[in-house]
Write a protein that holds these residues in place. Structure first.
Motif, PDB file in Angstrom:
ATOM      1  N   ALA A  38      -0.850  -6.700  -8.331  1.00 36.51           N
ATOM      2  CA  ALA A  38      -0.997  -8.149  -8.498  1.00 36.51           C
ATOM      3  C   ALA A  38       0.091  -8.946  -7.793  1.00 36.51           C
ATOM      4  O   ALA A  38      -0.205  -9.876  -7.046  1.00 36.51           O
ATOM      5  N   ALA A  39       1.359  -8.600  -8.003  1.00 37.17           N
ATOM      6  CA  ALA A  39       2.452  -9.445  -7.507  1.00 37.17           C
ATOM      7  C   ALA A  39       2.788  -9.214  -6.036  1.00 37.17           C
ATOM      8  O   ALA A  39       3.132 -10.151  -5.326  1.00 37.17           O
ATOM      9  N   ARG A  40       2.711  -7.958  -5.565  1.00 40.27           N
ATOM     10  CA  ARG A  40       3.063  -7.657  -4.171  1.00 40.27           C
ATOM     11  C   ARG A  40       1.844  -7.715  -3.262  1.00 40.27           C
ATOM     12  O   ARG A  40       1.963  -7.881  -2.062  1.00 40.27           O
ATOM     13  N   ARG A  96      -5.203  -4.080  -6.984  1.00 38.31           N
ATOM     14  CA  ARG A  96      -5.513  -3.509  -8.300  1.00 38.31           C
ATOM     15  C   ARG A  96      -6.579  -2.418  -8.217  1.00 38.31           C
ATOM     16  O   ARG A  96      -6.478  -1.389  -8.883  1.00 38.31           O
ATOM     17  N   ALA A  97      -7.612  -2.608  -7.409  1.00 35.77           N
ATOM     18  CA  ALA A  97      -8.664  -1.590  -7.306  1.00 35.77           C
ATOM     19  C   ALA A  97      -8.089  -0.285  -6.760  1.00 35.77           C
ATOM     20  O   ALA A  97      -8.422   0.804  -7.258  1.00 35.77           O
ATOM     21  N   MET A  98      -7.230  -0.377  -5.761  1.00 40.52           N
ATOM     22  CA  MET A  98      -6.598   0.820  -5.193  1.00 40.52           C
ATOM     23  C   MET A  98      -5.722   1.515  -6.231  1.00 40.52           C
ATOM     24  O   MET A  98      -5.768   2.736  -6.383  1.00 40.52           O
ATOM     25  N   VAL A  99      -4.923   0.730  -6.950  1.00 42.66           N
ATOM     26  CA  VAL A  99      -4.046   1.288  -7.979  1.00 42.66           C
ATOM     27  C   VAL A  99      -4.869   2.033  -9.027  1.00 42.66           C
ATOM     28  O   VAL A  99      -4.551   3.173  -9.396  1.00 42.66           O
ATOM     29  N   ASP A 100      -5.940   1.410  -9.509  1.00 41.48           N
ATOM     30  CA  ASP A 100      -6.745   2.028 -10.557  1.00 41.48           C
ATOM     31  C   ASP A 100      -7.460   3.286 -10.067  1.00 41.48           C
ATOM     32  O   ASP A 100      -7.579   4.270 -10.809  1.00 41.48           O
ATOM     33  N   ARG A 101      -7.945   3.280  -8.820  1.00 39.85           N
ATOM     34  CA  ARG A 101      -8.615   4.469  -8.289  1.00 39.85           C
ATOM     35  C   ARG A 101      -7.633   5.625  -8.133  1.00 39.85           C
ATOM     36  O   ARG A 101      -7.936   6.768  -8.497  1.00 39.85           O
ATOM     37  N   GLU A 151       0.828  -1.210   0.000  1.00 41.41           N
ATOM     38  CA  GLU A 151       0.000   0.000   0.000  1.00 41.41           C
ATOM     39  C   GLU A 151       0.862   1.259   0.000  1.00 41.41           C
ATOM     40  O   GLU A 151       0.600   2.205  -0.756  1.00 41.41           O
ATOM     41  N   THR A 152       1.896   1.269   0.848  1.00 43.06           N
ATOM     42  CA  THR A 152       2.784   2.428   0.902  1.00 43.06           C
ATOM     43  C   THR A 152       3.530   2.587  -0.417  1.00 43.06           C
ATOM     44  O   THR A 152       3.688   3.709  -0.920  1.00 43.06           O
ATOM     45  N   GLU A 153       3.990   1.472  -0.989  1.00 44.92           N
ATOM     46  CA  GLU A 153       4.640   1.538  -2.303  1.00 44.92           C
ATOM     47  C   GLU A 153       3.726   2.174  -3.333  1.00 44.92           C
ATOM     48  O   GLU A 153       4.157   3.020  -4.119  1.00 44.92           O
ATOM     49  N   CYS A 154       2.477   1.751  -3.338  1.00 44.79           N
ATOM     50  CA  CYS A 154       1.522   2.280  -4.306  1.00 44.79           C
ATOM     51  C   CYS A 154       1.401   3.798  -4.185  1.00 44.79           C
ATOM     52  O   CYS A 154       1.406   4.517  -5.189  1.00 44.79           O
ATOM     53  N   LEU A 155       1.315   4.297  -2.963  1.00 41.23           N
ATOM     54  CA  LEU A 155       1.214   5.735  -2.742  1.00 41.23           C
ATOM     55  C   LEU A 155       2.482   6.461  -3.180  1.00 41.23           C
ATOM     56  O   LEU A 155       2.415   7.531  -3.806  1.00 41.23           O
ATOM     57  N   LEU A 156       3.638   5.888  -2.861  1.00 39.77           N
ATOM     58  CA  LEU A 156       4.900   6.521  -3.253  1.00 39.77           C
ATOM     59  C   LEU A 156       5.069   6.545  -4.772  1.00 39.77           C
ATOM     60  O   LEU A 156       5.486   7.563  -5.344  1.00 39.77           O
ATOM     61  N   PHE A 157       4.769   5.423  -5.437  1.00 37.66           N
ATOM     62  CA  PHE A 157       4.874   5.397  -6.893  1.00 37.66           C
ATOM     63  C   PHE A 157       3.919   6.402  -7.531  1.00 37.66           C
ATOM     64  O   PHE A 157       4.274   7.078  -8.503  1.00 37.66           O
ATOM     65  N   ARG A 190       8.855   2.479 -17.917  1.00 39.62           N
ATOM     66  CA  ARG A 190       7.819   2.207 -16.914  1.00 39.62           C
ATOM     67  C   ARG A 190       6.838   3.372 -16.795  1.00 39.62           C
ATOM     68  O   ARG A 190       7.187   4.534 -16.941  1.00 39.62           O
ATOM     69  N   PHE A 191       5.585   2.989 -16.513  1.00 42.45           N
ATOM     70  CA  PHE A 191       4.515   3.953 -16.218  1.00 42.45           C
ATOM     71  C   PHE A 191       3.504   3.214 -15.341  1.00 42.45           C
ATOM     72  O   PHE A 191       3.882   2.311 -14.584  1.00 42.45           O
ATOM     73  N   ALA A 192       2.248   3.540 -15.447  1.00 43.72           N
ATOM     74  CA  ALA A 192       1.233   3.015 -14.523  1.00 43.72           C
ATOM     75  C   ALA A 192       1.063   1.506 -14.583  1.00 43.72           C
ATOM     76  O   ALA A 192       0.690   0.881 -13.588  1.00 43.72           O
ATOM     77  N   ASP A 193       1.329   0.891 -15.729  1.00 44.22           N
ATOM     78  CA  ASP A 193       1.159  -0.564 -15.820  1.00 44.22           C
ATOM     79  C   ASP A 193       2.088  -1.295 -14.853  1.00 44.22           C
ATOM     80  O   ASP A 193       1.735  -2.366 -14.343  1.00 44.22           O
ATOM     81  N   SER A 194       3.254  -0.732 -14.584  1.00 43.31           N
ATOM     82  CA  SER A 194       4.148  -1.370 -13.612  1.00 43.31           C
ATOM     83  C   SER A 194       3.517  -1.384 -12.230  1.00 43.31           C
ATOM     84  O   SER A 194       3.609  -2.384 -11.510  1.00 43.31           O
ATOM     85  N   THR A 195       2.855  -0.301 -11.846  1.00 46.59           N
ATOM     86  CA  THR A 195       2.193  -0.274 -10.539  1.00 46.59           C
ATOM     87  C   THR A 195       1.026  -1.253 -10.520  1.00 46.59           C
ATOM     88  O   THR A 195       0.785  -1.929  -9.521  1.00 46.59           O
ATOM     89  N   ARG A 196       0.297  -1.337 -11.635  1.00 44.50           N
ATOM     90  CA  ARG A 196      -0.806  -2.300 -11.708  1.00 44.50           C
ATOM     91  C   ARG A 196      -0.320  -3.725 -11.479  1.00 44.50           C
ATOM     92  O   ARG A 196      -1.001  -4.527 -10.848  1.00 44.50           O
ATOM     93  N   VAL A 197       0.867  -4.048 -12.004  1.00 44.03           N
ATOM     94  CA  VAL A 197       1.368  -5.416 -11.888  1.00 44.03           C
ATOM     95  C   VAL A 197       2.149  -5.615 -10.588  1.00 44.03           C
ATOM     96  O   VAL A 197       1.893  -6.572  -9.849  1.00 44.03           O
ATOM     97  N   TYR A 198       3.098  -4.733 -10.287  1.00 49.01           N
ATOM     98  CA  TYR A 198       3.930  -4.926  -9.094  1.00 49.01           C
ATOM     99  C   TYR A 198       3.098  -4.860  -7.820  1.00 49.01           C
ATOM    100  O   TYR A 198       3.095  -5.795  -7.025  1.00 49.01           O
ATOM    101  N   GLN A 199       2.402  -3.742  -7.597  1.00 44.09           N
ATOM    102  CA  GLN A 199       1.638  -3.592  -6.360  1.00 44.09           C
ATOM    103  C   GLN A 199       0.209  -4.124  -6.496  1.00 44.09           C
ATOM    104  O   GLN A 199      -0.374  -4.585  -5.532  1.00 44.09           O
TER     105      GLN A 199
END
Length: 198
Positions: free
Chosen positions: A104-106, A110-115, A61-67, A93-102
């Protein structure tokens, strides 16, 4: 155009972004080659927090906010001004990396990333290239690079395998925008596949 390069660590996307920028510049186009996290002074400061240190340094979650914070600064200070003057922007890299790293993989975020993306970024690349390679090969390349920016490589092969699955799923989810590129072969062979897809 805004063009992004995506993929697992060590897939060759940085090399391919540079080669495409060189090819487009040779055609007389203005090209801004940039990267994430980073690409602007503020985002580069956030980059150090994200790519250095222990693998579990931050929660997903913190990674997502920082990215997302880094991406917003990058968008305001580098990407939008370049697009507004008619330049082509190529970003490693752009938003797709956050969609996958945070997303899906971490973690299952995904809902948080997209919002967050909809609220603070609001644009997608015109074309995204996912360089697809064997995760063991990518991890070996990433580890061989050395340096301090190895936080995600430290999470191991299982993590890289989840990333590869996530990027392949993303290409299937966004077939109009995302192109899955076979990353095997020489850099010039991969570059030819990318130019054909572009």
């Amino acid at each position: 155009m805004l063009i992004s390069f995506e993929g697992i660590d060590g897939c060759g996307k940085t090399t391919q972004a540079r080669l495409l920028a060189e090819a487009l510049r040779a055609q007389g186009r203005e090209v801004v080659l940039t990267r994430e996290p980073g690409g602007s002074p503020g985002a580069e400061e956030i980059r150090r927090l994200l790519v250095e240190g222990a693998g579990e340094r931050w929660s997903p979650e913190t990674e997502c906010l920082l990215f997302t914070a880094a991406r917003r600064d990058h968008l305001e200070r580098t990407i939008r001004p370049a697009l507004d003057r008619g330049a082509t922007v190529i970003t490693d890299r752009f938003a797709d990396s956050t969609r996958v790293y945070q997303g899906a993989a971490r973690g299952d975020l995904r809902a948080m990333v997209d919002r967050l993306h909809a609220l603070t970024i609001g644009i997608e690349p015109d074309r995204s290239f996912v360089i697809d390679i064997d995760p063991a090969t990518g991890l070996a390349r990433g580890t061989a690079r050395g340096g301090t920016e190895d936080r995600f490589e430290r999470l191991g092969l299982g993590f890289q395998e989840r990333l590869a699955q996530g990027f392949r799923a993303l290409a299937a989810e966004y077939p109009d925008r995302v192109r899955l590129i076979d990353g095997r072969g020489t850099p010039d062979q991969v570059a030819a596949r990318i130019r054909s897809a572009l």
